[in-house]
Scaffold this active site. Sequence first.
Site, PDB file in Angstrom:
ATOM      1  N   GLY A 126      -1.941   6.410  -6.778  1.00 29.63           N
ATOM      2  CA  GLY A 126      -1.598   5.190  -6.049  1.00 29.63           C
ATOM      3  C   GLY A 126      -0.396   4.510  -6.663  1.00 29.63           C
ATOM      4  CD  GLN A 127       4.992   3.313  -5.715  1.00 30.16           C
ATOM      5  OE1 GLN A 127       4.868   4.321  -5.022  1.00 30.16           O
ATOM      6  NE2 GLN A 127       6.168   2.814  -6.046  1.00 30.16           N
ATOM      7  N   GLY A 128       1.423   0.404  -7.153  1.00 30.82           N
ATOM      8  CA  GLY A 128       1.319  -1.039  -7.026  1.00 30.82           C
ATOM      9  C   GLY A 128       2.636  -1.714  -7.314  1.00 30.82           C
TER      10      GLY A 128
ATOM     11  N   GLY B 236       3.761  -0.681 -11.020  1.00 34.44           N
ATOM     12  CA  GLY B 236       3.858   0.688 -11.479  1.00 34.44           C
ATOM     13  C   GLY B 236       3.134   1.672 -10.583  1.00 34.44           C
TER      14      GLY B 236
ATOM     15  CB  VAL C 212      -2.093   4.895 -10.903  1.00 39.33           C
ATOM     16  CG1 VAL C 212      -3.248   5.487 -11.711  1.00 39.33           C
ATOM     17  CG2 VAL C 212      -1.968   3.397 -11.164  1.00 39.33           C
TER      18      VAL C 212
ATOM     19  CE  LYS D 289      -0.108  -0.827 -13.390  1.00 33.04           C
ATOM     20  NZ  LYS D 289      -0.845  -2.121 -13.386  1.00 33.04           N
TER      21      LYS D 289
ATOM     22  CG  ASP E 221      -4.840  -9.691  -8.744  1.00 35.78           C
ATOM     23  OD1 ASP E 221      -5.076 -10.260  -7.664  1.00 35.78           O
ATOM     24  OD2 ASP E 221      -4.098  -8.697  -8.841  1.00 35.78           O
TER      25      ASP E 221
END
Length: 619
Positions: A314-316, A319, A321, A335, A432
């Site tokens: 995944g991506q946030g 960064g 992962v 990450k 969060d």
Amino acid sequence: MAISCSFFLFMVFTMMDHHVGGENVSEELRCGGNGPAIRFPFRLKDMRQPDHCGFPEFTLSCTHSNQTLLELPISVKLFVEMINYTTQVIQLYDPNHCFPRDHQLSRLNLSYSPFQFEELPYNYDYYPPEGYGLFNCSETVHERNDIHRISCLSGHTHQVYALDFYDSHSLWELPILSCTKMYNIRYVPEDVVWGDVNILRLKWSSPDCRRCERRGKNCRILKKNNSTDESKTERFPKGASKKLVLIVIGAILGSFLLVLVVFAGYRVYRYDKVEKENQAKIKTFLEDYRNLKPTRYAYSDIRRITNEFADKLGQGAYGTVFKGKLSNEIYVAVKILNISKGNGEEFLNEVGTMGTIHHVNVVRLVGFCADGFRRALVYEFLSNNSLDKFISSADVKNQFLGWDKLQDIAIGIAKGIEYLHQGCDQRILHFDIKPHNILLDQNFNPKISDFGLAKLCSKDQSVVSMTTARGTMGYIAPEVFSRNFGNVTYKVDVYSFGMLLLEMVGGRKNVEVTTENISQVYFPEWIYNFLEKKEDLRVFIEDDGDALIAKKLSIVGLWCIQWHPMNRPSMKVAVQMLQGGDNLTMPPNPFASTNTTRTNARIPAMNVGQELEVIPESE
């Protein structure tokens, strides 16, 4: 730097003006695209050429139709057709194709002009001052050598004749009664007087630049002691002005490029300095951290662990992962932090908080990488991904975990947040909490992750100073946006947890959005209205026991999302409510919607916020 650059450019233009003026260099001009070239000794009037570009007697001008005009003494204006600088001859013409017309030739006097006829009239030295006389006659006169008809002035009813006064007997050949004298014309070539040709060729002998022209050079006025000696000229290489202009343009472009190079160098220097400061801060932190358990990896180790970043999870915002595997067959999630994001704060937050805590409901930090500009975090790998995968679809039964498991997940998350607030040396505010940041292991045990926005706070004080809001929209407590609701405290995590609980219940809700049930779209308010009316929640429920669990999760969630922090429970109380009985007290109505049926909200006797303290932010 900008002032120095401006001063440099000013000096360049000053030097250019000095050289151009000091060298008497004048560029070649034309009145039109096909007009004759105008250069020394001629100068073009009204074209911003200085006086030293040519002699006053050689001044030319341009007409509105881009014709080149020469004005001779006594206001004789003729048009220039050609200038031959090698032979020093200028060729003039009359636009009406008739030199004798309009008294042009009658006023011509070259005594005070630098120009002379290229070919003098026949027997010039013996001609009387009168020259030629022009007569307008109504009768035709027999032409001969001393009487010539001017066709460009004659018509059907009259004839114009030029009479040579050199022969006095010629006058008697004219019919006296039918001829009238018009004017006299001085010494010009006879074919010009007679109008047979429309070209007048004049030459000049001084200044004499023919030798310069033959050598491919130009002349200019010789200046000495700031005074102009008009009788002297000197040679200079042809095209010198163009070379000088090219030199000046090169200097300007060079200075511009120099400014760009200096500016780019400054930006690189500044970026390098800031990045080095960030690396120094991280290095200092890591030196203090070296006795703790997480392993420090080199970037080459990270590439090996992730098999050159082959499996992306995944991506946030901060960064990407990747899935990896350690040498002992343990899977991890790596990450890779974005270089362009932040100043290393997220890296310090994650390592500084997760590296010092160990709890069954908090993701374990296995290691980290801080290799130059490259930074990475290595977590334990959780095979069932995040909680939002299992609560986002209301109709997919094979993804539903069951209400008992959802209750266990809720209790595990609450215990993890309670540990962050009370179980560490310093209170940790996550900021969060949301389903995406709750990861599930192979047994669906929840673990809190992503501490990039976390803050460390002292336990014995209470208000957090914040310059900007942080968190995810929909989960952010109202006091983060406006202090009218109270100070920012650890209750912000309680609010986010309450929204998570209601989303866990709401993910099972199967209601089609229509104009009739549009008020039900905001599920927390919809669920409050149903609970207040003591109606069953029409959600994905198998039996009465499941309905009780859904009601419990809903009531605890509604307590946690109260607008004012003082009315929210602590996480310790929230855990007790989730683990306790099913007779929970309904909270006050936290919504101001006009569609609600509630008119007199009861304020329960339960006081869930007496332990509030002021928390200052620890750096």
